[in-house]
Design an enzyme around this catalytic site. Structure first.
Site, short mmCIF file in Angstrom:
data_model
loop_
_atom_site.label_atom_id
_atom_site.label_comp_id
_atom_site.label_asym_id
_atom_site.label_seq_id
_atom_site.Cartn_x
_atom_site.Cartn_y
_atom_site.Cartn_z
N GLY A 105 42.47 43.29 -33.18
CA GLY A 105 43.79 43.42 -33.82
C GLY A 105 44.61 42.14 -33.78
O GLY A 105 45.22 41.74 -34.78
N ASN B 205 33.14 57.94 -31.56
CA ASN B 205 33.69 57.15 -30.46
C ASN B 205 34.62 58.07 -29.68
O ASN B 205 35.76 58.30 -30.08
CB ASN B 205 34.45 55.94 -31.04
CG ASN B 205 34.99 55.03 -29.96
OD1 ASN B 205 34.91 55.36 -28.77
ND2 ASN B 205 35.56 53.92 -30.35
N ARG C 255 52.57 42.52 -31.39
CA ARG C 255 53.57 42.49 -32.48
C ARG C 255 54.98 42.56 -31.92
O ARG C 255 55.87 41.78 -32.30
CB ARG C 255 53.36 43.67 -33.43
CG ARG C 255 52.49 43.33 -34.61
CD ARG C 255 52.11 44.57 -35.34
NE ARG C 255 51.49 45.53 -34.41
CZ ARG C 255 50.77 46.56 -34.77
NH1 ARG C 255 50.60 46.82 -36.03
NH2 ARG C 255 50.22 47.36 -33.88
N LYS D 205 37.26 59.39 -32.34
CA LYS D 205 37.32 58.73 -33.65
C LYS D 205 35.95 58.89 -34.29
O LYS D 205 34.95 58.86 -33.58
CB LYS D 205 37.65 57.25 -33.49
CG LYS D 205 39.00 57.02 -32.84
CD LYS D 205 39.44 55.57 -33.04
CE LYS D 205 40.68 55.27 -32.23
NZ LYS D 205 40.40 54.61 -30.96
N HIS E 114 37.35 38.27 -28.86
CA HIS E 114 37.82 39.59 -29.28
C HIS E 114 39.17 39.85 -28.63
O HIS E 114 39.25 40.04 -27.41
CB HIS E 114 36.79 40.66 -28.87
CG HIS E 114 37.21 42.05 -29.25
ND1 HIS E 114 36.53 42.82 -30.17
CD2 HIS E 114 38.25 42.82 -28.85
CE1 HIS E 114 37.13 43.98 -30.32
NE2 HIS E 114 38.18 44.01 -29.52
N GLY F 157 43.39 38.92 -32.88
CA GLY F 157 42.59 37.81 -33.42
C GLY F 157 42.54 37.82 -34.94
O GLY F 157 42.55 36.76 -35.59
N GLU G 170 32.76 47.74 -35.44
CA GLU G 170 31.81 48.30 -34.47
C GLU G 170 31.15 49.57 -35.01
O GLU G 170 29.99 49.83 -34.74
CB GLU G 170 32.55 48.61 -33.15
CG GLU G 170 32.96 47.36 -32.42
CD GLU G 170 34.08 47.58 -31.43
OE1 GLU G 170 35.25 47.72 -31.86
OE2 GLU G 170 33.80 47.62 -30.23
N ARG H 141 29.17 55.72 -29.44
CA ARG H 141 29.54 54.56 -28.64
C ARG H 141 29.51 54.98 -27.17
O ARG H 141 30.11 55.99 -26.79
CB ARG H 141 30.95 54.12 -29.00
CG ARG H 141 31.40 52.99 -28.13
CD ARG H 141 32.82 52.59 -28.39
NE ARG H 141 33.15 51.47 -27.52
CZ ARG H 141 34.36 51.23 -27.07
NH1 ARG H 141 35.36 52.01 -27.39
NH2 ARG H 141 34.58 50.20 -26.29
N ARG I 260 46.08 44.90 -18.70
CA ARG I 260 45.17 44.50 -17.61
C ARG I 260 45.38 43.04 -17.23
O ARG I 260 45.65 42.21 -18.09
CB ARG I 260 43.71 44.70 -18.05
CG ARG I 260 43.30 46.15 -18.09
CD ARG I 260 41.91 46.32 -18.68
NE ARG I 260 41.97 47.07 -19.92
CZ ARG I 260 40.97 47.18 -20.79
NH1 ARG I 260 39.83 46.57 -20.57
NH2 ARG I 260 41.11 47.89 -21.88
N HIS J 46 32.54 45.21 -24.94
CA HIS J 46 32.82 44.84 -26.34
C HIS J 46 31.56 44.26 -27.00
O HIS J 46 31.67 43.51 -27.97
CB HIS J 46 33.93 43.77 -26.47
CG HIS J 46 35.32 44.26 -26.19
ND1 HIS J 46 36.27 43.47 -25.60
CD2 HIS J 46 35.92 45.45 -26.42
CE1 HIS J 46 37.40 44.14 -25.49
NE2 HIS J 46 37.21 45.37 -25.97
N GLY K 299 42.28 45.60 -25.46
CA GLY K 299 41.37 44.97 -24.49
C GLY K 299 40.92 43.64 -25.08
O GLY K 299 40.81 43.52 -26.30
P1 AMP Z 1 43.15 46.61 -31.35
O1 AMP Z 1 42.98 47.11 -29.93
O2 AMP Z 1 42.00 45.79 -31.83
O3 AMP Z 1 43.55 47.68 -32.34
O4 AMP Z 1 44.40 45.59 -31.31
C1 AMP Z 1 45.68 45.98 -30.90
C2 AMP Z 1 46.55 44.74 -30.75
O5 AMP Z 1 46.59 44.04 -32.00
C3 AMP Z 1 48.00 45.06 -30.38
O6 AMP Z 1 48.45 44.16 -29.38
C4 AMP Z 1 48.74 44.78 -31.67
O7 AMP Z 1 50.06 44.38 -31.46
C5 AMP Z 1 47.93 43.63 -32.24
N1 AMP Z 1 48.22 43.41 -33.64
C6 AMP Z 1 47.94 44.20 -34.70
N2 AMP Z 1 48.46 43.67 -35.84
C7 AMP Z 1 49.07 42.52 -35.47
C8 AMP Z 1 49.81 41.51 -36.17
N3 AMP Z 1 49.99 41.58 -37.48
N4 AMP Z 1 50.29 40.46 -35.45
C9 AMP Z 1 50.11 40.38 -34.12
N5 AMP Z 1 49.42 41.30 -33.41
C10 AMP Z 1 48.92 42.35 -34.07
#
Ligand code: AMP
Length: 400
Positions: free
Chosen positions: A329, A7, A283, A14, A207, A331, A383, A90, A240, A179, A211
């Site tokens: 992340g 990726n 977070r 990655k 998702h 969800g 993915e 990807r 965004r 996605h 993003g």
């Molecule tokens: P991703 O792009 O899928 O890695 O997701 C990143 C997003 O997931 C960021 O906004 C993080 O703050 C959120 N995230 C990861 N762990 C948590 C958590 N335990 N609670 C709330 N949001 C989280």
């Protein structure tokens, strides 16, 4: 068969090395900050870890570093690069041309190049990764897996914008969606969890990561999605805007904003960051809101409200919903966000069990009540595994 999944982004690559068809992960890692002084490779292989720091000038050098790490005596996963039979890449934008994953040849590369102006932040970097892998592993099969491919089944009525039709004919301006590998993975996994056929389920896949996008999946096929020509449309995201009135752009242009500024504004300075003024990270916003930061709270509220609105829309698009699926992340890890989105949706047959929801963090399962008409599933996306499976299927001639 060993399959390397790549990726490649603007400043990082990655990767994961899979043993197929069992889909065991032999090693995974990343090279971050490519092109900067302090680039870094990190790799884990079972309980062994490997890190390397130093200047990595470009993706070609990063790829060389990755391959060296994979065969390293300290923390490597394989003895020889000849063991890597196939590489799955990807690729973000496949335009209208690619409705599934495909073996890469010069014609495929030319098409991916053609779609660079539709995905300028992604396709050029994906291409550099492909070229570097072809150069370093000339005997391996190279396969492209497109983020847009799963949405190739979206009907015209959902993918056309109400713009002059010539813009579609001349520039292919339409909704493509992104996605797709994630939406497909969780839709297939939802069918397994519901003990239904993969082409029998109707699901709304949500998702939510940095993003964010949603898809309406009818009988296993995407029939609508929230992202459009580019990944800007739809839900509120980390930085965004998602949906907004395009006349705001004319207004700001009148006030002196140029195209570059408007692009940065919509893609990099808006969303959770723009509303809160503090962070694009859910977070952090959760913590700030708990301390009484009203703008952080507003950002979370708008984020959840938009998802909720789309759930209603997609419930209208689908003829019955078997499940709403949360991934990404946010969800996967935020029961608070899931509860806020789904609260009060019982009239749509969506009823979350508070206790089950609270307990589901980063794991897979159903968080709906026993009487909920639709299941509410949390499914960590994968993915990389989906790309490894596609690559294996194409190379071995089995069904995708
Ligand atoms: P991703 O792009 O899928 O890695 O997701 C990143 C997003 O997931 C960021 O906004 C993080 O703050 C959120 N995230 C990861 N762990 C948590 C958590 N335990 N609670 C709330 N949001 C989280």
């Amino acid at each position: 068969m060993k399959v390397l999944v790549i990726n490649a982004g603007s400043s990082s690559i990655k990767y994961q090395l899979y043993d197929m068809p069992q889909a065991n992960v032999l090693a995974k890692g990343s090279v971050e900050r490519i092109g900067e002084e302090a680039s870094k490779l990190s790799q884990t292989c079972g309980d062994k870890t490997l890190t390397k720091e130093g200047h990595v000038a470009d993706h070609e050098e990063a790829m060389a570093m990755i391959l060296e790490a994979l065969v390293s005596d300290q923390g490597g996963a394989i003895k020889s690069l000849a063991e890597i039979e196939s590489v799955g890449h990807r690729v973000v934008h496949g335009g209208e041309e690619f409705t599934g994953s495909t073996l890469i040849d010069e014609a495929v590369i030319a098409s991916v190049e053609k779609f660079c102006d539709l995905a300028p932040l992604h396709n050029p970097h994906n291409l550099v990764g492909i070229r570097a892998a072809m150069h370093k592993l000339p005997n391996a099969n190279q396969v492209a897996c497109f983020d847009t491919a799963f949405h190739a089944t979206i009907p015209e009525v959902a993918y056309m914008y109400a713009l002059p039709y010539e813009l579609y004919e001349t520039y292919r301006i339409r909704r493509y969606g992104f996605h797709g590998t994630s939406h497909r993975y969780v839709a297939r996994r939802a069918a397994e969890l519901l003990a239904m056929g993969k082409y029998d389920v109707n699901v709304i896949t949500v998702h939510l990561g940095n993003g964010c996008s949603m898809a309406a999946v009818s009988q296993g096929r995407s029939v609508d999605t929230s992202m459009g020509l580019t990944p800007l449309e739809g839900l509120v995201m980390g930085t965004r805007t998602g949906d907004f009135d395009p006349a705001i752009l004319f207004y700001l242009a009148d006030k002196g904003y140029d195209i570059k500024q408007l692009n940065t504004l919509c893609n990099k300075k808006s969303g959770l960051l723009g509303i809160s003024g503090k962070s694009n990270d859910m977070r952090n916003l959760g913590k700030l809101a708990a301390q009484g930061d009203t703008r952080a709270q507003l950002a979370i509220d708008i984020f959840c409200y938009r998802v909720r609105k789309y759930i209603g829309t997609y419930a209208a698009v689908l003829d019955g919903v078997h499940a709403v699926v949360f991934t990404g992340g946010i969800g996967e890890n935020s029961p608070e966000v899931r509860a806020k989105i789904c609260g009060g949706l019982t009239s749509l047959g969506i009823d979350v069990d508070a206790g089950r929801n609270r307990g589901m963090i980063g794991s897979e399962g159903n968080v709906s009540t026993d009487t909920s008409r639709a299941a509410v599933l949390v499914i960590p996306t994968n993915e990389e595994q989906a790309i490894a499976k596609d690559t294996y299927a194409i190379v071995s001639g089995t069904e995708q």
